[in-house]
Design a protein around this motif. Structure first.
Motif, PDB file in Angstrom:
ATOM      1  N   ILE A 151       0.900  -1.151   0.000  1.00 15.44           N
ATOM      2  CA  ILE A 151       0.000   0.000   0.000  1.00 15.44           C
ATOM      3  C   ILE A 151       0.933   1.193   0.000  1.00 15.44           C
ATOM      4  O   ILE A 151       1.649   1.441   0.976  1.00 15.44           O
ATOM      5  CB  ILE A 151      -0.901   0.028   1.252  1.00 15.44           C
ATOM      6  CG1 ILE A 151      -1.850  -1.171   1.267  1.00 15.44           C
ATOM      7  CG2 ILE A 151      -1.703   1.327   1.308  1.00 15.44           C
ATOM      8  CD1 ILE A 151      -2.620  -1.303   2.558  1.00 15.44           C
ATOM      9  N   ILE A 158      -2.629   0.201  -5.743  1.00 18.36           N
ATOM     10  CA  ILE A 158      -3.293   1.506  -5.686  1.00 18.36           C
ATOM     11  C   ILE A 158      -2.729   2.449  -6.737  1.00 18.36           C
ATOM     12  O   ILE A 158      -3.480   3.101  -7.483  1.00 18.36           O
ATOM     13  CB  ILE A 158      -3.171   2.111  -4.275  1.00 18.36           C
ATOM     14  CG1 ILE A 158      -3.923   1.248  -3.265  1.00 18.36           C
ATOM     15  CG2 ILE A 158      -3.708   3.541  -4.254  1.00 18.36           C
ATOM     16  CD1 ILE A 158      -3.752   1.683  -1.825  1.00 18.36           C
ATOM     17  N   LEU A 162      -5.137   3.959  -9.734  1.00 11.44           N
ATOM     18  CA  LEU A 162      -5.650   5.315  -9.551  1.00 11.44           C
ATOM     19  C   LEU A 162      -5.833   6.111 -10.841  1.00 11.44           C
ATOM     20  O   LEU A 162      -6.842   6.829 -10.978  1.00 11.44           O
ATOM     21  CB  LEU A 162      -4.755   6.094  -8.585  1.00 11.44           C
ATOM     22  CG  LEU A 162      -5.148   6.026  -7.115  1.00 11.44           C
ATOM     23  CD1 LEU A 162      -4.108   6.728  -6.248  1.00 11.44           C
ATOM     24  CD2 LEU A 162      -6.529   6.640  -6.881  1.00 11.44           C
ATOM     25  N   LEU A 221      -9.541  -1.395  -3.233  1.00  9.66           N
ATOM     26  CA  LEU A 221      -9.739  -0.306  -4.189  1.00  9.66           C
ATOM     27  C   LEU A 221     -11.076   0.394  -3.979  1.00  9.66           C
ATOM     28  O   LEU A 221     -11.197   1.593  -4.239  1.00  9.66           O
ATOM     29  CB  LEU A 221      -9.621  -0.832  -5.618  1.00  9.66           C
ATOM     30  CG  LEU A 221      -8.215  -1.307  -6.012  1.00  9.66           C
ATOM     31  CD1 LEU A 221      -8.204  -1.813  -7.451  1.00  9.66           C
ATOM     32  CD2 LEU A 221      -7.182  -0.180  -5.844  1.00  9.66           C
ATOM     33  N   VAL A 224     -10.322   2.807  -1.274  1.00  9.53           N
ATOM     34  CA  VAL A 224      -9.537   3.906  -1.841  1.00  9.53           C
ATOM     35  C   VAL A 224     -10.469   4.903  -2.520  1.00  9.53           C
ATOM     36  O   VAL A 224     -10.347   6.127  -2.336  1.00  9.53           O
ATOM     37  CB  VAL A 224      -8.496   3.370  -2.847  1.00  9.53           C
ATOM     38  CG1 VAL A 224      -7.870   4.512  -3.649  1.00  9.53           C
ATOM     39  CG2 VAL A 224      -7.409   2.584  -2.127  1.00  9.53           C
ATOM     40  N   ASP A 286      -7.204   2.889   6.804  1.00  4.19           N
ATOM     41  CA  ASP A 286      -7.656   4.172   6.259  1.00  4.19           C
ATOM     42  C   ASP A 286      -6.550   5.215   6.319  1.00  4.19           C
ATOM     43  O   ASP A 286      -6.395   6.026   5.391  1.00  4.19           O
ATOM     44  CB  ASP A 286      -8.885   4.670   7.028  1.00  4.19           C
ATOM     45  CG  ASP A 286     -10.163   3.959   6.608  1.00  4.19           C
ATOM     46  OD1 ASP A 286     -10.086   3.002   5.812  1.00  4.19           O
ATOM     47  OD2 ASP A 286     -11.247   4.357   7.084  1.00  4.19           O
ATOM     48  N   ILE A 289      -4.085   4.496   3.526  1.00  2.00           N
ATOM     49  CA  ILE A 289      -4.629   4.907   2.222  1.00  2.00           C
ATOM     50  C   ILE A 289      -4.577   6.422   2.084  1.00  2.00           C
ATOM     51  O   ILE A 289      -4.203   6.962   1.034  1.00  2.00           O
ATOM     52  CB  ILE A 289      -6.067   4.388   2.061  1.00  2.00           C
ATOM     53  CG1 ILE A 289      -6.064   2.860   1.947  1.00  2.00           C
ATOM     54  CG2 ILE A 289      -6.726   5.020   0.838  1.00  2.00           C
ATOM     55  CD1 ILE A 289      -7.455   2.242   1.941  1.00  2.00           C
ATOM     56  N   ARG A 290      -4.951   7.147   3.148  1.00  2.00           N
ATOM     57  CA  ARG A 290      -4.917   8.616   3.076  1.00  2.00           C
ATOM     58  C   ARG A 290      -3.501   9.120   2.794  1.00  2.00           C
ATOM     59  O   ARG A 290      -3.295  10.050   2.004  1.00  2.00           O
ATOM     60  CB  ARG A 290      -5.465   9.224   4.369  1.00  2.00           C
ATOM     61  CG  ARG A 290      -6.971   9.049   4.554  1.00  2.00           C
ATOM     62  CD  ARG A 290      -7.462   9.846   5.753  1.00  2.00           C
ATOM     63  NE  ARG A 290      -8.889   9.644   5.993  1.00  2.00           N
ATOM     64  CZ  ARG A 290      -9.382   8.804   6.890  1.00  2.00           C
ATOM     65  NH1 ARG A 290      -8.542   8.110   7.681  1.00  2.00           N
ATOM     66  NH2 ARG A 290     -10.684   8.652   7.046  1.00  2.00           N
ATOM     67  N   THR A 292      -1.145   7.495   1.306  1.00  2.00           N
ATOM     68  CA  THR A 292      -0.828   7.116  -0.078  1.00  2.00           C
ATOM     69  C   THR A 292      -1.439   8.102  -1.061  1.00  2.00           C
ATOM     70  O   THR A 292      -0.787   8.535  -2.031  1.00  2.00           O
ATOM     71  CB  THR A 292      -1.344   5.697  -0.351  1.00  2.00           C
ATOM     72  OG1 THR A 292      -0.624   4.765   0.472  1.00  2.00           O
ATOM     73  CG2 THR A 292      -1.175   5.320  -1.816  1.00  2.00           C
ATOM     74  N   LEU A 293      -2.689   8.492  -0.816  1.00  2.00           N
ATOM     75  CA  LEU A 293      -3.370   9.399  -1.741  1.00  2.00           C
ATOM     76  C   LEU A 293      -2.715  10.771  -1.794  1.00  2.00           C
ATOM     77  O   LEU A 293      -2.788  11.471  -2.807  1.00  2.00           O
ATOM     78  CB  LEU A 293      -4.838   9.536  -1.335  1.00  2.00           C
ATOM     79  CG  LEU A 293      -5.709   8.308  -1.584  1.00  2.00           C
ATOM     80  CD1 LEU A 293      -7.084   8.481  -0.950  1.00  2.00           C
ATOM     81  CD2 LEU A 293      -5.852   8.045  -3.088  1.00  2.00           C
TER      82      LEU A 293
END
Length: 296
Positions: A151, A158, A162, A221, A224, A286, A289-290, A292-293
């Motif tokens: 991740i 991801i 994306l 996903l 995500v 979470d 993921i945040r 990563t984004l």
């Protein structure tokens, strides 16, 4: 002083983790790239050049193997790099901390634990298993931290999905999306590597990076998309026959076929041992993921 070979998702995170603790870092890559920080010295060098790496590593307390050659290069690129790092660690009395995948276990029929045999029959699995056996036999103080698929903002499911998700397009993936699978946050891998490299109790052993409960590609996903404010993704899987055909001209597709078994059946990592013995835990999914984004 710490020497890190490789500035990818984990190598760069290790560099910033150490620099954030006011420790000096030398980051070695072919291009001389990596994160900019006053305590991070970036050096362009071939990590397979044993003489050069031994000079660069003079005075190092720890050498971190965070390199990641392309799949098709593993049989030829890994041996000289690994041997060069072993020599540099031996000559400098440094700990060698190794970032590793789970490929060495081969086909599994239960959650993976560190005491499972390295029984891989694939080319890539045998390469990684032999690297660890050679490290143990070298007399160098060493530790290996094994992680599942990332991740993270680069080289992950991801990051691959994306672009299509953001355009509202179908996401094509190379493996089944509804099979239980473990994913590991790159930040957790970096923190675990740094912590265990410092602790003599960890040396001479392999450990699993703390990872959240197994998910599936579809669930990951979908979450995500929810956190990114995007529509739920439409996922399609390339049949294995298509991957084999694509392998005639695409090197990644050719090499991925060998490790697709990890996605055709449950591929679950048990990281409870590192938690019970060192108190290390996985970043909540979470939050991972945040983070990563922010960078993907």
């Amino acid at each position: 002083m710490h020497v890190i070979v490789g500035a990818g998702s984990v190598g760069g995170a290790v560099a910033l983790e150490l620099a954030g603790s006011a420790e000096r870092v030398t980051l070695v890559t072919r291009s001389g790239g990596g994160p900019a920080h006053p305590l991070v010295r970036r050096v362009a060098a071939d990590a397979g050049d044993a003489d050069a790496l031994a000079r660069i590593a003079q005075g190092a307390a720890v050498i971190y193997n965070c390199a990641n050659p392309q799949y098709f290069e593993w049989p030829t690129a890994w041996p000289p790099m690994h041997n060069a790092m072993l020599r540099a660690a031996r000559e400098n009395g440094a700990v060698l901390a190794i970032t590793a995948p789970l490929y060495g276990y081969g086909h599994v029929d239960r959650p993976m634990t560190e005491d499972m045999p390295l029984a891989a029959k694939t080319v890539k699995g045998r390469v990684r298993a032999q690297m660890w056996l050679d490290a143990l036999a070298s007399g160098v103080r060493t530790v290996e931290v094994r992680s599942s698929d990332w991740i993270g903002p680069k080289y992950s499911l991801i990051s691959a999905a994306l672009p299509a998700m953001r355009r509202g397009k179908t996401v094509w993936v190379p493996a089944p999306v509804d099979v239980p699978h473990s994913y590991t946050y790159t930040g957790d891998a970096a923190r675990t590597l740094v912590a265990l490299a410092r602790d003599p109790r960890a040396w001479g052993q392999a450990w699993h990076t703390p990872s959240p409960p197994a998910s599936t590609a579809r669930r990951l996903l979908t979450r995500v998309a929810e956190l990114a404010g995007l529509p739920a993704p439409t996922l399609r899987v390339y049949p294995k026959t298509v991957l084999r055909a694509a392998g005639l001209w695409d090197r990644f597709a050719k090499e991925f076929v060998e490790v697709r078994y990890q996605h055709d059946r449950p591929f679950v990592v048990d990281s409870s041992r590192v938690t019970s013995e060192f108190g290390l835990t996985a970043t909540p999914l979470d939050d991972a993921i945040r983070e990563t984004l922010k960078h993907a």
